[in-house]
Write a protein that holds these residues in place. Sequence first.
Motif, short mmCIF file in Angstrom:
data_model
loop_
_atom_site.label_atom_id
_atom_site.label_comp_id
_atom_site.label_asym_id
_atom_site.label_seq_id
_atom_site.Cartn_x
_atom_site.Cartn_y
_atom_site.Cartn_z
N ARG A 1 33.49 20.87 44.13
CA ARG A 1 33.59 22.17 43.45
C ARG A 1 32.36 23.05 43.71
N TRP B 1 31.58 25.84 36.11
CA TRP B 1 32.35 25.96 37.35
C TRP B 1 33.41 24.87 37.46
N ASP C 1 36.13 26.29 35.69
CA ASP C 1 36.55 27.63 36.14
C ASP C 1 36.52 27.69 37.66
N ASP D 1 38.11 29.48 39.68
CA ASP D 1 38.16 30.84 40.22
C ASP D 1 36.76 31.42 40.37
N GLU D 2 35.90 31.21 39.36
CA GLU D 2 34.53 31.70 39.50
C GLU D 2 33.81 30.96 40.63
N ALA E 1 35.12 29.70 43.29
CA ALA E 1 35.63 30.20 44.57
C ALA E 1 35.01 31.54 44.92
N ALA E 2 34.88 32.42 43.92
CA ALA E 2 34.31 33.74 44.18
C ALA E 2 32.84 33.63 44.58
#
Length: 345
Positions: free
Chosen positions: A240, A298, A301, A303-304, A306-307
């Motif tokens: 991750r 993280w 989350d 999505d965070e 990945a961003a």
Amino acid sequence: MRVVLWHVHGSWTTAFVQGPHEYLVPVLPGRPPDGRGRARTWDWPASVREVSPAALRRAVDGSDGRGGVDAVVLQRPHEAGLLRAWTGLRAGTDVPAVYLEHDAPGGPAAATRHPLADVDVVARGRVPVVHVTRFNALMWDTGDARTVVIDHGIPDPGHRWTGERERVAAVVNEPVRRWRAAGTDVLLHVAERVPAEVYGMGTDLLAEHLARRGPTAATAAGHLHDLPQAQLHERLAGARAYLHPYRWTSLGLALLEAMALGLPVLALPVTEAYAAVPPDAGVLSADPDELAAVARRWLHDPDEAAARGKAAREHVLARYPLGTFLDRWTRLLHELHDQAARPGG
């Protein structure tokens, strides 16, 4: 050009040998540190040739039919002696040479004298000292030697991040011997709070160390791995996030490679990390508890994560492009070669 260099730093050399030259890499029986030859865990092009000391001498005097040697890249203080013993050539006098310094100073940071600072050919500017970061150039005392900074270049591994494993990954070579400098204690502090996996040379010794600390630590030892680079990239891409726990290092190429894969970063705010990790790519903090808290966020989350990882990849490819790295090295080597060819050079 024909360039001689020893195989010292596998990741750096992997980038360097992507250039347009022929690279002569010494090899000795058993492949000890002074003769490792071609890498066996990195993908090097056919332009990298292994040479024994005898073959290197033939290359230098042109008796191999290929036209001699144009430059030498030294990376350790004793390599100039090896060059002279094996070929009779004096680095910087008989053949153009540079000294590539991979590391930050290991002694008192602001007062450590570089081993080449007082060497005569260095003092006369014939053998420039090349640093891989501006921080290193600032901290080393190189006397009157000419210094050059050529930032790392990263071969693009492609955006591979999937983050399907809710774990934080770290790459730490020799985590027991380099305990404080490598931040192994920081790594373990974070790993006690969030699931983690550790890669790198010498992780077997860390496994032994953890086994002596009890069953919980021994379980963590099951997530220690020493993998070839290609496999390492595949494994990192599934984690991750990436943790860079080093207190004192030049600038870990594993960190830049993880960013290029698309991993978000957690790191200590030391040495060159400020330039490598912008705020949108990760978090720099001197507080291991904060690093663990962000990692936990993280993990919940993706999505965070990945961003942040996307921003990390964009930054590292823009800040450390392979083409710029190779062009700067080629210009420097040609400059030294031309300087040596001039009368009185």
